[in-house]
Enzyme design. Structure first.
Site, mmCIF file in Angstrom:
data_model
loop_
_atom_site.group_PDB
_atom_site.id
_atom_site.type_symbol
_atom_site.label_atom_id
_atom_site.label_comp_id
_atom_site.label_asym_id
_atom_site.label_seq_id
_atom_site.Cartn_x
_atom_site.Cartn_y
_atom_site.Cartn_z
ATOM 1 N N LYS A 1 0.834 -1.215 0.000
ATOM 2 C CA LYS A 1 0.000 0.000 0.000
ATOM 3 C C LYS A 1 0.863 1.257 0.000
ATOM 4 O O LYS A 1 0.674 2.157 -0.806
ATOM 5 C CB LYS A 1 -0.907 0.001 1.241
ATOM 6 C CG LYS A 1 -1.541 1.356 1.548
ATOM 7 C CD LYS A 1 -2.424 1.318 2.765
ATOM 8 C CE LYS A 1 -1.751 1.548 4.095
ATOM 9 N NZ LYS A 1 -1.402 2.954 4.396
ATOM 10 N N ASN A 2 1.827 1.314 0.920
ATOM 11 C CA ASN A 2 2.582 2.552 1.098
ATOM 12 C C ASN A 2 3.613 2.794 0.006
ATOM 13 O O ASN A 2 4.244 3.858 -0.033
ATOM 14 C CB ASN A 2 3.243 2.582 2.482
ATOM 15 C CG ASN A 2 2.200 2.766 3.575
ATOM 16 O OD1 ASN A 2 1.061 3.114 3.290
ATOM 17 N ND2 ASN A 2 2.596 2.521 4.819
ATOM 18 N N CYS B 1 -4.950 12.272 13.325
ATOM 19 C CA CYS B 1 -5.642 11.015 13.069
ATOM 20 C C CYS B 1 -5.512 10.123 14.297
ATOM 21 O O CYS B 1 -4.926 10.530 15.302
ATOM 22 C CB CYS B 1 -5.115 10.335 11.815
ATOM 23 S SG CYS B 1 -3.524 9.601 12.010
ATOM 24 N N ARG C 1 0.423 14.101 13.497
ATOM 25 C CA ARG C 1 0.923 13.920 12.136
ATOM 26 C C ARG C 1 0.905 15.198 11.287
ATOM 27 O O ARG C 1 0.191 15.303 10.279
ATOM 28 C CB ARG C 1 0.166 12.797 11.437
ATOM 29 C CG ARG C 1 0.232 11.505 12.216
ATOM 30 C CD ARG C 1 -0.396 10.359 11.498
ATOM 31 N NE ARG C 1 0.378 9.914 10.350
ATOM 32 C CZ ARG C 1 -0.062 8.998 9.496
ATOM 33 N NH1 ARG C 1 -1.235 8.464 9.643
ATOM 34 N NH2 ARG C 1 0.699 8.622 8.488
ATOM 35 N N ASP D 1 4.492 0.248 12.044
ATOM 36 C CA ASP D 1 3.297 -0.368 11.457
ATOM 37 C C ASP D 1 3.133 -1.838 11.852
ATOM 38 O O ASP D 1 2.146 -2.473 11.467
ATOM 39 C CB ASP D 1 3.327 -0.239 9.925
ATOM 40 C CG ASP D 1 3.107 1.194 9.464
ATOM 41 O OD1 ASP D 1 2.667 2.024 10.280
ATOM 42 O OD2 ASP D 1 3.397 1.485 8.291
ATOM 43 N N ARG E 1 -8.541 -0.708 4.406
ATOM 44 C CA ARG E 1 -7.686 0.338 3.850
ATOM 45 C C ARG E 1 -6.339 -0.245 3.422
ATOM 46 O O ARG E 1 -5.707 0.269 2.524
ATOM 47 C CB ARG E 1 -7.425 1.428 4.901
ATOM 48 C CG ARG E 1 -8.612 2.315 5.147
ATOM 49 C CD ARG E 1 -8.203 3.482 6.008
ATOM 50 N NE ARG E 1 -6.899 3.965 5.602
ATOM 51 C CZ ARG E 1 -5.979 4.476 6.415
ATOM 52 N NH1 ARG E 1 -6.237 4.592 7.690
ATOM 53 N NH2 ARG E 1 -4.830 4.883 5.949
HETATM 54 N N1 EPU Z 1 6.537 14.320 11.130
HETATM 55 C C1 EPU Z 1 6.486 15.631 11.478
HETATM 56 N N2 EPU Z 1 6.302 16.553 10.478
HETATM 57 C C2 EPU Z 1 6.162 16.177 9.184
HETATM 58 C C3 EPU Z 1 6.223 14.824 8.839
HETATM 59 C C4 EPU Z 1 6.407 13.897 9.840
HETATM 60 O O1 EPU Z 1 6.606 15.990 12.641
HETATM 61 O O2 EPU Z 1 6.004 17.061 8.327
HETATM 62 C C5 EPU Z 1 6.752 13.303 12.186
HETATM 63 C C6 EPU Z 1 5.516 12.416 12.370
HETATM 64 O O3 EPU Z 1 4.565 13.009 13.240
HETATM 65 C C7 EPU Z 1 6.141 11.163 12.946
HETATM 66 C C8 EPU Z 1 7.473 11.076 12.190
HETATM 67 O O4 EPU Z 1 7.742 12.400 11.742
HETATM 68 O O5 EPU Z 1 6.397 11.333 14.299
HETATM 69 C C9 EPU Z 1 7.509 10.137 11.014
HETATM 70 O O6 EPU Z 1 6.350 10.283 10.237
HETATM 71 P P1 EPU Z 1 6.334 10.042 8.676
HETATM 72 O O7 EPU Z 1 6.224 11.353 7.983
HETATM 73 O O8 EPU Z 1 7.448 9.146 8.288
HETATM 74 O O9 EPU Z 1 4.962 9.276 8.465
HETATM 75 P P2 EPU Z 1 4.086 9.328 7.175
HETATM 76 O O10 EPU Z 1 4.939 9.536 6.001
HETATM 77 O O11 EPU Z 1 2.923 10.227 7.393
HETATM 78 C C10 EPU Z 1 4.257 6.783 6.559
HETATM 79 C C11 EPU Z 1 3.310 5.652 6.355
HETATM 80 C C12 EPU Z 1 2.721 5.247 7.702
HETATM 81 C C13 EPU Z 1 3.871 4.825 8.604
HETATM 82 C C14 EPU Z 1 4.886 5.960 8.735
HETATM 83 C C15 EPU Z 1 6.112 5.591 9.534
HETATM 84 C C16 EPU Z 1 2.502 6.083 4.123
HETATM 85 C C17 EPU Z 1 1.380 6.458 3.233
HETATM 86 N N3 EPU Z 1 2.260 6.075 5.436
HETATM 87 O O12 EPU Z 1 3.494 7.850 7.138
HETATM 88 O O13 EPU Z 1 1.886 4.121 7.453
HETATM 89 O O14 EPU Z 1 3.379 4.492 9.874
HETATM 90 O O15 EPU Z 1 5.312 6.375 7.430
HETATM 91 O O16 EPU Z 1 6.747 4.510 8.963
HETATM 92 O O17 EPU Z 1 3.584 5.772 3.647
HETATM 93 C C18 EPU Z 1 0.083 2.644 7.857
HETATM 94 O O18 EPU Z 1 0.327 2.108 6.765
HETATM 95 O O19 EPU Z 1 -0.698 2.134 8.693
HETATM 96 C C19 EPU Z 1 0.737 3.905 8.193
HETATM 97 C C20 EPU Z 1 0.296 4.713 9.151
#
Ligand code: EPU
Length: 427
Positions: free
Chosen positions: A22-23, A116, A121, A312, A406
Protein backbone atom coordinates in the site's frame (compact mmCIF):
# COMPACT_ATOMS: atom_id res chain seq x y z
CA UNK A 1 -21.44 -1.98 8.77
CA UNK A 2 -19.56 -5.21 8.21
CA UNK A 3 -17.91 -7.17 11.01
CA UNK A 4 -15.44 -10.00 11.28
CA UNK A 5 -16.33 -13.08 13.27
CA UNK A 6 -13.40 -15.19 14.37
CA UNK A 7 -13.49 -18.51 16.15
CA UNK A 8 -10.02 -18.74 17.63
CA UNK A 9 -7.67 -21.63 18.11
CA UNK A 10 -7.04 -22.94 14.58
CA UNK A 11 -3.39 -23.28 13.50
CA UNK A 12 -2.44 -21.77 10.14
CA UNK A 13 -1.19 -24.03 7.36
CA UNK A 14 -0.51 -23.55 3.66
CA UNK A 15 0.63 -20.77 1.36
CA UNK A 16 -0.26 -17.12 1.07
CA UNK A 17 0.71 -14.69 -1.67
CA UNK A 18 1.78 -11.28 -0.43
CA UNK A 19 0.18 -8.33 -2.24
CA UNK A 20 1.83 -5.14 -3.46
CA UNK A 21 2.66 -2.61 -0.75
CA UNK A 22 0.00 0.00 0.00
CA UNK A 23 2.58 2.55 1.10
CA UNK A 24 4.62 2.05 -2.07
CA UNK A 25 1.61 2.08 -4.42
CA UNK A 26 0.33 5.44 -3.10
CA UNK A 27 3.41 7.57 -4.00
CA UNK A 28 3.81 5.69 -7.31
CA UNK A 29 0.22 6.57 -8.25
CA UNK A 30 0.86 10.21 -7.30
CA UNK A 31 4.09 10.26 -9.34
CA UNK A 32 2.13 9.54 -12.53
CA UNK A 33 0.94 13.17 -12.36
CA UNK A 34 4.49 14.39 -12.95
CA UNK A 35 4.47 14.06 -16.69
CA UNK A 36 2.00 13.42 -19.55
CA UNK A 37 1.75 9.92 -20.97
CA UNK A 38 0.42 6.48 -20.12
CA UNK A 39 2.06 5.02 -17.03
CA UNK A 40 1.80 1.32 -16.25
CA UNK A 41 1.95 0.11 -12.67
CA UNK A 42 2.01 -3.59 -11.86
CA UNK A 43 1.24 -5.35 -8.58
CA UNK A 44 -1.04 -2.53 -7.38
CA UNK A 45 -3.09 -3.85 -4.44
CA UNK A 46 -6.85 -3.29 -4.66
CA UNK A 47 -7.47 -1.55 -1.34
CA UNK A 48 -9.61 1.27 -0.05
CA UNK A 49 -6.53 3.53 0.09
CA UNK A 50 -5.35 2.79 -3.45
CA UNK A 51 -8.91 3.37 -4.68
CA UNK A 52 -8.95 6.69 -2.84
CA UNK A 53 -5.64 7.72 -4.45
CA UNK A 54 -7.02 6.78 -7.86
CA UNK A 55 -10.04 9.01 -7.13
CA UNK A 56 -7.68 11.83 -6.10
CA UNK A 57 -5.67 11.67 -9.34
CA UNK A 58 -8.88 11.25 -11.34
CA UNK A 59 -10.16 14.49 -9.78
CA UNK A 60 -6.98 16.08 -11.11
CA UNK A 61 -7.63 14.85 -14.65
CA UNK A 62 -6.02 11.39 -14.83
CA UNK A 63 -7.84 8.55 -16.55
CA UNK A 64 -7.14 4.99 -15.51
CA UNK A 65 -8.15 1.39 -15.96
CA UNK A 66 -7.33 -1.68 -13.91
CA UNK A 67 -6.77 -5.19 -15.25
CA UNK A 68 -6.03 -7.50 -12.36
CA UNK A 69 -3.13 -5.99 -10.45
CA UNK A 70 -2.03 -3.79 -13.37
CA UNK A 71 -3.24 -0.21 -13.54
CA UNK A 72 -2.76 1.95 -16.66
CA UNK A 73 -2.94 5.65 -15.93
CA UNK A 74 -3.07 8.35 -18.55
CA UNK A 75 -2.09 11.81 -17.36
CA UNK A 76 -1.96 13.65 -20.70
CA UNK A 77 -4.10 16.49 -19.41
CA UNK A 78 -4.49 17.83 -15.90
CA UNK A 79 -7.88 19.38 -15.30
CA UNK A 80 -7.21 20.82 -11.87
CA UNK A 81 -4.73 21.19 -9.06
CA UNK A 82 -6.89 20.62 -6.01
CA UNK A 83 -7.16 17.63 -3.66
CA UNK A 84 -10.42 18.28 -1.78
CA UNK A 85 -11.09 17.80 1.93
CA UNK A 86 -13.58 14.98 1.32
CA UNK A 87 -10.82 12.79 -0.09
CA UNK A 88 -7.89 13.94 2.05
CA UNK A 89 -9.85 13.41 5.27
CA UNK A 90 -10.28 9.73 4.40
CA UNK A 91 -6.60 9.31 3.52
CA UNK A 92 -3.75 11.54 4.66
CA UNK A 93 -1.44 10.21 1.97
CA UNK A 94 -3.43 12.34 -0.51
CA UNK A 95 -0.90 15.08 0.36
CA UNK A 96 1.51 13.15 -1.89
CA UNK A 97 0.02 14.95 -4.89
CA UNK A 98 1.54 18.25 -3.69
CA UNK A 99 5.05 17.48 -4.98
CA UNK A 100 4.06 16.29 -8.48
CA UNK A 101 1.50 19.09 -8.94
CA UNK A 102 4.05 21.75 -8.01
CA UNK A 103 6.54 20.21 -10.43
CA UNK A 104 4.09 19.97 -13.33
CA UNK A 105 1.57 22.76 -12.83
CA UNK A 106 3.46 25.16 -10.55
CA UNK A 107 0.42 25.34 -8.29
CA UNK A 108 -1.42 23.05 -5.89
CA UNK A 109 -4.30 23.37 -3.46
CA UNK A 110 -4.50 20.44 -1.11
CA UNK A 111 -6.63 20.10 2.00
CA UNK A 112 -4.51 20.06 5.15
CA UNK A 113 -5.00 16.66 6.78
CA UNK A 114 -6.14 16.84 10.38
CA UNK A 115 -4.83 14.69 13.22
CA UNK A 116 -5.64 11.01 13.07
CA UNK A 117 -6.10 8.04 15.37
CA UNK A 118 -2.36 7.53 15.79
CA UNK A 119 -1.19 11.10 16.41
CA UNK A 120 -1.12 14.73 15.26
CA UNK A 121 0.92 13.92 12.14
CA UNK A 122 1.79 17.42 10.88
CA UNK A 123 3.17 18.07 7.37
CA UNK A 124 5.52 20.89 8.37
CA UNK A 125 8.61 19.05 7.02
CA UNK A 126 6.97 18.77 3.61
CA UNK A 127 6.19 22.48 3.57
CA UNK A 128 9.62 23.54 4.84
CA UNK A 129 11.21 21.39 2.15
CA UNK A 130 9.05 22.90 -0.60
CA UNK A 131 10.01 26.39 0.56
CA UNK A 132 13.67 25.45 0.05
CA UNK A 133 12.77 24.72 -3.58
CA UNK A 134 11.28 28.20 -3.98
CA UNK A 135 7.62 27.37 -3.28
CA UNK A 136 5.42 29.96 -1.60
CA UNK A 137 2.86 28.19 0.55
CA UNK A 138 0.15 29.43 2.88
CA UNK A 139 -2.90 28.08 4.62
CA UNK A 140 -6.35 29.29 3.54
CA UNK A 141 -9.71 27.82 4.66
CA UNK A 142 -8.09 24.56 5.74
CA UNK A 143 -6.19 24.17 2.50
CA UNK A 144 -2.48 24.43 1.74
CA UNK A 145 -2.15 26.71 -1.25
CA UNK A 146 1.26 26.40 -2.79
CA UNK A 147 2.65 28.20 -5.79
CA UNK A 148 5.98 28.31 -7.60
CA UNK A 149 6.95 31.70 -8.97
CA UNK A 150 8.78 30.61 -12.15
CA UNK A 151 10.45 27.21 -12.05
CA UNK A 152 11.27 25.09 -8.97
CA UNK A 153 14.87 25.70 -7.86
CA UNK A 154 17.12 23.03 -6.35
CA UNK A 155 17.84 23.48 -2.63
CA UNK A 156 19.15 21.78 0.51
CA UNK A 157 17.09 20.45 3.36
CA UNK A 158 17.52 18.45 6.50
CA UNK A 159 14.58 16.58 8.03
CA UNK A 160 14.43 16.71 11.86
CA UNK A 161 13.10 13.14 11.66
CA UNK A 162 13.17 10.93 8.57
CA UNK A 163 9.66 11.39 7.20
CA UNK A 164 8.53 8.80 4.65
CA UNK A 165 5.90 10.79 2.75
CA UNK A 166 7.91 14.00 3.36
CA UNK A 167 10.91 12.47 1.55
CA UNK A 168 8.63 11.19 -1.24
CA UNK A 169 6.90 14.53 -1.73
CA UNK A 170 10.21 16.38 -1.89
CA UNK A 171 11.72 13.86 -4.29
CA UNK A 172 8.81 14.28 -6.68
CA UNK A 173 9.12 18.06 -6.61
CA UNK A 174 12.92 18.10 -6.91
CA UNK A 175 13.27 15.82 -9.95
CA UNK A 176 12.15 18.64 -12.24
CA UNK A 177 13.73 21.57 -10.33
CA UNK A 178 16.48 23.67 -11.84
CA UNK A 179 19.79 22.55 -10.36
CA UNK A 180 20.67 20.18 -7.56
CA UNK A 181 18.68 19.27 -4.45
CA UNK A 182 20.15 17.67 -1.34
CA UNK A 183 17.90 15.89 1.19
CA UNK A 184 19.62 14.93 4.44
CA UNK A 185 18.18 12.61 7.07
CA UNK A 186 15.90 11.27 4.35
CA UNK A 187 13.73 8.22 5.01
CA UNK A 188 15.31 4.94 3.88
CA UNK A 189 12.13 2.85 3.80
CA UNK A 190 11.94 0.39 0.86
CA UNK A 191 8.83 2.25 -0.32
CA UNK A 192 11.00 5.36 -0.87
CA UNK A 193 13.40 3.16 -2.86
CA UNK A 194 10.49 1.91 -5.00
CA UNK A 195 9.58 5.54 -5.81
CA UNK A 196 13.20 6.38 -6.63
CA UNK A 197 13.29 3.42 -9.06
CA UNK A 198 10.13 4.67 -10.76
CA UNK A 199 11.43 8.25 -10.99
CA UNK A 200 14.74 7.04 -12.42
CA UNK A 201 12.77 4.97 -14.99
CA UNK A 202 11.02 8.21 -15.91
CA UNK A 203 14.37 9.90 -16.55
CA UNK A 204 15.15 11.47 -13.14
CA UNK A 205 18.69 11.66 -11.81
CA UNK A 206 18.82 10.57 -8.17
CA UNK A 207 21.75 9.30 -6.13
CA UNK A 208 21.75 7.78 -2.66
CA UNK A 209 18.90 5.26 -2.85
CA UNK A 210 18.62 3.30 0.44
CA UNK A 211 20.74 5.91 2.27
CA UNK A 212 19.73 8.95 4.33
CA UNK A 213 21.34 11.40 1.89
CA UNK A 214 19.69 11.91 -1.47
CA UNK A 215 21.11 14.03 -4.26
CA UNK A 216 18.71 14.94 -7.04
CA UNK A 217 19.85 16.65 -10.23
CA UNK A 218 16.81 18.27 -11.82
CA UNK A 219 16.03 17.36 -15.42
CA UNK A 220 14.08 19.26 -18.09
CA UNK A 221 11.82 16.43 -19.06
CA UNK A 222 10.48 13.12 -17.75
CA UNK A 223 8.61 10.41 -19.62
CA UNK A 224 5.92 7.90 -18.62
CA UNK A 225 7.19 4.72 -16.99
CA UNK A 226 6.32 1.09 -16.33
CA UNK A 227 7.02 0.00 -12.74
CA UNK A 228 6.10 -2.74 -10.28
CA UNK A 229 4.99 -2.07 -6.72
CA UNK A 230 7.20 -3.91 -4.22
CA UNK A 231 5.69 -6.59 -1.94
CA UNK A 232 4.04 -5.32 1.21
CA UNK A 233 6.44 -5.85 4.12
CA UNK A 234 3.80 -4.94 6.67
CA UNK A 235 1.33 -7.49 5.28
CA UNK A 236 4.17 -10.05 5.29
CA UNK A 237 5.04 -9.24 8.90
CA UNK A 238 1.39 -9.42 9.96
CA UNK A 239 1.10 -13.00 8.63
CA UNK A 240 4.42 -13.96 10.26
CA UNK A 241 3.14 -12.73 13.62
CA UNK A 242 -0.18 -14.54 13.05
CA UNK A 243 1.69 -17.84 12.64
CA UNK A 244 3.67 -17.17 15.82
CA UNK A 245 0.37 -16.55 17.63
CA UNK A 246 -1.67 -19.46 16.22
CA UNK A 247 0.98 -22.06 15.40
CA UNK A 248 1.27 -23.96 12.13
CA UNK A 249 3.50 -23.67 9.07
CA UNK A 250 2.99 -21.13 6.31
CA UNK A 251 4.87 -20.32 3.12
CA UNK A 252 4.75 -16.60 2.38
CA UNK A 253 5.21 -16.18 -1.37
CA UNK A 254 6.28 -13.09 -3.33
CA UNK A 255 7.74 -11.20 -0.41
CA UNK A 256 11.16 -9.67 0.36
CA UNK A 257 12.57 -11.31 3.53
CA UNK A 258 15.37 -8.74 3.60
CA UNK A 259 12.80 -5.98 4.31
CA UNK A 260 11.80 -7.71 7.55
CA UNK A 261 15.12 -8.32 9.27
CA UNK A 262 14.16 -6.43 12.46
CA UNK A 263 10.93 -8.41 12.89
CA UNK A 264 12.48 -11.79 11.98
CA UNK A 265 15.21 -11.24 14.56
CA UNK A 266 12.60 -10.72 17.31
CA UNK A 267 10.32 -13.56 16.17
CA UNK A 268 13.23 -16.02 16.19
CA UNK A 269 13.90 -15.09 19.83
CA UNK A 270 10.19 -15.71 20.53
CA UNK A 271 10.62 -19.24 19.16
CA UNK A 272 9.42 -19.01 15.55
CA UNK A 273 11.37 -20.90 12.88
CA UNK A 274 11.94 -18.77 9.78
CA UNK A 275 13.52 -20.09 6.60
CA UNK A 276 14.23 -17.38 4.04
CA UNK A 277 14.77 -17.56 0.32
CA UNK A 278 15.10 -14.78 -2.23
CA UNK A 279 11.38 -14.04 -2.60
CA UNK A 280 9.63 -16.29 -0.13
CA UNK A 281 9.76 -17.28 3.49
CA UNK A 282 8.57 -20.32 5.41
CA UNK A 283 7.53 -19.64 8.99
CA UNK A 284 6.61 -22.35 11.46
CA UNK A 285 5.94 -22.66 15.12
CA UNK A 286 7.53 -25.67 16.84
CA UNK A 287 5.16 -28.01 18.65
CA UNK A 288 6.06 -29.69 21.91
CA UNK A 289 4.81 -32.93 23.48
CA UNK A 290 1.20 -33.68 22.61
CA UNK A 291 1.10 -31.19 19.71
CA UNK A 292 0.72 -28.14 21.95
CA UNK A 293 2.52 -25.00 20.88
CA UNK A 294 5.95 -24.07 22.21
CA UNK A 295 5.99 -21.39 24.89
CA UNK A 296 6.44 -17.86 23.56
CA UNK A 297 9.42 -16.01 24.90
CA UNK A 298 8.64 -12.36 25.68
CA UNK A 299 10.87 -9.83 23.96
CA UNK A 300 11.09 -6.02 24.07
CA UNK A 301 10.83 -3.87 20.96
CA UNK A 302 11.44 -0.20 20.14
CA UNK A 303 9.90 1.19 16.96
CA UNK A 304 12.30 3.03 14.70
CA UNK A 305 12.61 4.27 11.13
CA UNK A 306 13.72 1.60 8.64
CA UNK A 307 15.68 -0.65 9.03
CA UNK A 308 14.53 -0.58 12.68
CA UNK A 309 11.38 -2.26 13.97
CA UNK A 310 8.45 -0.75 12.00
CA UNK A 311 5.78 1.20 13.88
CA UNK A 312 3.30 -0.37 11.46
CA UNK A 313 3.94 -3.78 13.11
CA UNK A 314 3.94 -2.58 16.71
CA UNK A 315 0.26 -3.30 17.42
CA UNK A 316 0.42 -6.78 15.87
CA UNK A 317 3.57 -7.61 17.87
CA UNK A 318 1.90 -6.39 21.04
CA UNK A 319 -1.01 -8.81 20.45
CA UNK A 320 1.58 -11.60 20.27
CA UNK A 321 3.35 -10.50 23.43
CA UNK A 322 0.11 -10.75 25.44
CA UNK A 323 0.59 -14.53 25.04
CA UNK A 324 4.26 -14.46 26.10
CA UNK A 325 5.71 -16.16 29.16
CA UNK A 326 7.03 -12.99 30.74
CA UNK A 327 6.88 -9.18 30.48
CA UNK A 328 7.68 -7.31 27.27
CA UNK A 329 8.24 -3.56 27.00
CA UNK A 330 7.01 -2.02 23.78
CA UNK A 331 8.42 1.42 23.13
CA UNK A 332 6.69 3.47 20.43
CA UNK A 333 8.98 6.29 19.27
CA UNK A 334 7.35 7.33 15.95
CA UNK A 335 3.75 8.23 16.79
CA UNK A 336 2.58 9.64 20.12
CA UNK A 337 -0.85 8.02 20.20
CA UNK A 338 -0.37 4.61 18.68
CA UNK A 339 -1.68 2.55 21.60
CA UNK A 340 -5.41 2.65 20.82
CA UNK A 341 -5.43 -1.16 20.55
CA UNK A 342 -4.35 -1.55 24.20
CA UNK A 343 -7.82 -1.05 25.67
CA UNK A 344 -9.32 -3.52 23.18
CA UNK A 345 -6.61 -6.14 23.83
CA UNK A 346 -7.20 -5.75 27.57
CA UNK A 347 -10.89 -6.51 26.94
CA UNK A 348 -9.69 -9.84 25.57
CA UNK A 349 -7.85 -10.68 28.78
CA UNK A 350 -4.48 -9.02 28.13
CA UNK A 351 -2.61 -7.27 30.93
CA UNK A 352 -1.12 -4.14 29.38
CA UNK A 353 -0.45 -0.79 31.01
CA UNK A 354 0.76 2.34 29.27
CA UNK A 355 3.53 4.50 30.73
CA UNK A 356 4.11 7.44 28.38
CA UNK A 357 5.47 6.08 25.12
CA UNK A 358 5.94 2.57 26.59
CA UNK A 359 3.45 -0.26 26.95
CA UNK A 360 4.21 -2.84 29.60
CA UNK A 361 2.80 -6.15 28.38
CA UNK A 362 2.58 -8.80 31.09
CA UNK A 363 2.27 -12.00 29.11
CA UNK A 364 -0.14 -14.59 30.45
CA UNK A 365 0.97 -17.55 28.32
CA UNK A 366 -0.64 -19.12 25.27
CA UNK A 367 -4.11 -19.53 26.83
CA UNK A 368 -4.46 -16.05 28.30
CA UNK A 369 -6.53 -14.42 25.56
CA UNK A 370 -10.24 -15.03 25.17
CA UNK A 371 -12.67 -13.91 22.50
CA UNK A 372 -14.71 -10.73 22.97
CA UNK A 373 -16.55 -8.10 20.93
CA UNK A 374 -13.96 -5.44 20.06
CA UNK A 375 -13.73 -2.36 17.90
CA UNK A 376 -11.05 -1.51 15.36
CA UNK A 377 -9.64 2.02 15.71
CA UNK A 378 -7.09 2.24 12.93
CA UNK A 379 -5.57 0.04 10.27
CA UNK A 380 -2.76 -1.68 12.18
CA UNK A 381 -4.74 -1.78 15.44
CA UNK A 382 -7.37 -3.77 13.52
CA UNK A 383 -4.73 -6.25 12.39
CA UNK A 384 -3.63 -6.73 16.00
CA UNK A 385 -7.22 -7.56 17.00
CA UNK A 386 -7.46 -10.08 14.17
CA UNK A 387 -4.26 -11.79 15.42
CA UNK A 388 -5.53 -11.83 19.00
CA UNK A 389 -8.89 -13.19 17.81
CA UNK A 390 -7.27 -15.95 15.75
CA UNK A 391 -5.29 -17.16 18.75
CA UNK A 392 -7.99 -16.57 21.39
CA UNK A 393 -10.15 -19.13 23.08
CA UNK A 394 -13.71 -18.65 21.88
CA UNK A 395 -15.31 -16.16 19.53
CA UNK A 396 -14.23 -12.61 18.70
CA UNK A 397 -16.37 -10.10 16.86
CA UNK A 398 -14.50 -7.14 15.35
CA UNK A 399 -16.50 -4.11 14.25
CA UNK A 400 -15.41 -1.12 12.12
CA UNK A 401 -13.40 -3.36 9.82
CA UNK A 402 -13.34 -0.69 7.11
CA UNK A 403 -10.04 0.31 8.74
CA UNK A 404 -8.63 -3.11 7.86
CA UNK A 405 -9.77 -2.80 4.28
CA UNK A 406 -7.69 0.34 3.85
CA UNK A 407 -4.50 -1.71 3.87
CA UNK A 408 -4.96 -5.49 3.72
CA UNK A 409 -6.02 -7.11 0.46
CA UNK A 410 -8.54 -9.95 1.01
CA UNK A 411 -7.34 -10.57 4.54
CA UNK A 412 -10.28 -12.74 5.63
CA UNK A 413 -10.12 -14.85 2.44
CA UNK A 414 -6.33 -15.28 2.72
CA UNK A 415 -6.65 -16.38 6.36
CA UNK A 416 -9.51 -18.76 5.51
CA UNK A 417 -7.23 -20.40 2.92
CA UNK A 418 -4.76 -20.99 5.74
CA UNK A 419 -7.41 -22.74 7.83
CA UNK A 420 -8.50 -19.86 10.05
CA UNK A 421 -12.16 -19.77 11.10
CA UNK A 422 -12.83 -16.17 10.12
CA UNK A 423 -15.95 -14.80 8.45
CA UNK A 424 -17.14 -11.47 7.32
CA UNK A 425 -20.73 -10.67 8.18
CA UNK A 426 -22.88 -7.80 7.00
CA UNK A 427 -25.29 -6.13 9.36
N1 EPU B 1 6.54 14.32 11.13
C1 EPU B 1 6.49 15.63 11.48
N2 EPU B 1 6.30 16.55 10.48
C2 EPU B 1 6.16 16.18 9.18
C3 EPU B 1 6.22 14.82 8.84
C4 EPU B 1 6.41 13.90 9.84
O1 EPU B 1 6.61 15.99 12.64
O2 EPU B 1 6.00 17.06 8.33
C5 EPU B 1 6.75 13.30 12.19
C6 EPU B 1 5.52 12.42 12.37
O3 EPU B 1 4.56 13.01 13.24
C7 EPU B 1 6.14 11.16 12.95
C8 EPU B 1 7.47 11.08 12.19
O4 EPU B 1 7.74 12.40 11.74
O5 EPU B 1 6.40 11.33 14.30
C9 EPU B 1 7.51 10.14 11.01
O6 EPU B 1 6.35 10.28 10.24
P1 EPU B 1 6.33 10.04 8.68
O7 EPU B 1 6.22 11.35 7.98
O8 EPU B 1 7.45 9.15 8.29
O9 EPU B 1 4.96 9.28 8.47
P2 EPU B 1 4.09 9.33 7.18
O10 EPU B 1 4.94 9.54 6.00
O11 EPU B 1 2.92 10.23 7.39
C10 EPU B 1 4.26 6.78 6.56
C11 EPU B 1 3.31 5.65 6.36
C12 EPU B 1 2.72 5.25 7.70
C13 EPU B 1 3.87 4.82 8.60
C14 EPU B 1 4.89 5.96 8.74
C15 EPU B 1 6.11 5.59 9.53
C16 EPU B 1 2.50 6.08 4.12
C17 EPU B 1 1.38 6.46 3.23
N3 EPU B 1 2.26 6.08 5.44
O12 EPU B 1 3.49 7.85 7.14
O13 EPU B 1 1.89 4.12 7.45
O14 EPU B 1 3.38 4.49 9.87
O15 EPU B 1 5.31 6.37 7.43
O16 EPU B 1 6.75 4.51 8.96
O17 EPU B 1 3.58 5.77 3.65
C18 EPU B 1 0.08 2.64 7.86
O18 EPU B 1 0.33 2.11 6.77
O19 EPU B 1 -0.70 2.13 8.69
C19 EPU B 1 0.74 3.90 8.19
C20 EPU B 1 0.30 4.71 9.15
Amino acid sequence: MDKLLIEGGAPLHGEVRISGAKNAALPLLAATLLTPGTHILHNVPDLRDTRTMLRVIETLGARWERQGATVRINTDTLSGAEAPYDLVKTMRASVLVLGPLLARAGFARVSLPGGCAIGARPIDYHLKGFERLGVEAHLAQGYVEARVPGRLQGGSMYFDAPSVTGTENLLMAAVCAQGQTLIQNAAREPEVGNLIDMLVNMGAQIEGKDTDTLVIRGVERLSAAETSVIPDRIETGTYMIAVAACGGKVLLRDCVPQHLVALSEKLRICGLVIEEEQDCMQVSCPEVGDRSLCALQSVDITTQPYPGFPTDLQAQFMALMTMGEDTAIIHETIFENRFMHVAELNRMGADITIEGSRAIVRGGGRDSISGAPVMATDLRASASLVIAGLAAQGCTEISRIYHLERGYENMAAKLQELGARIHRISE
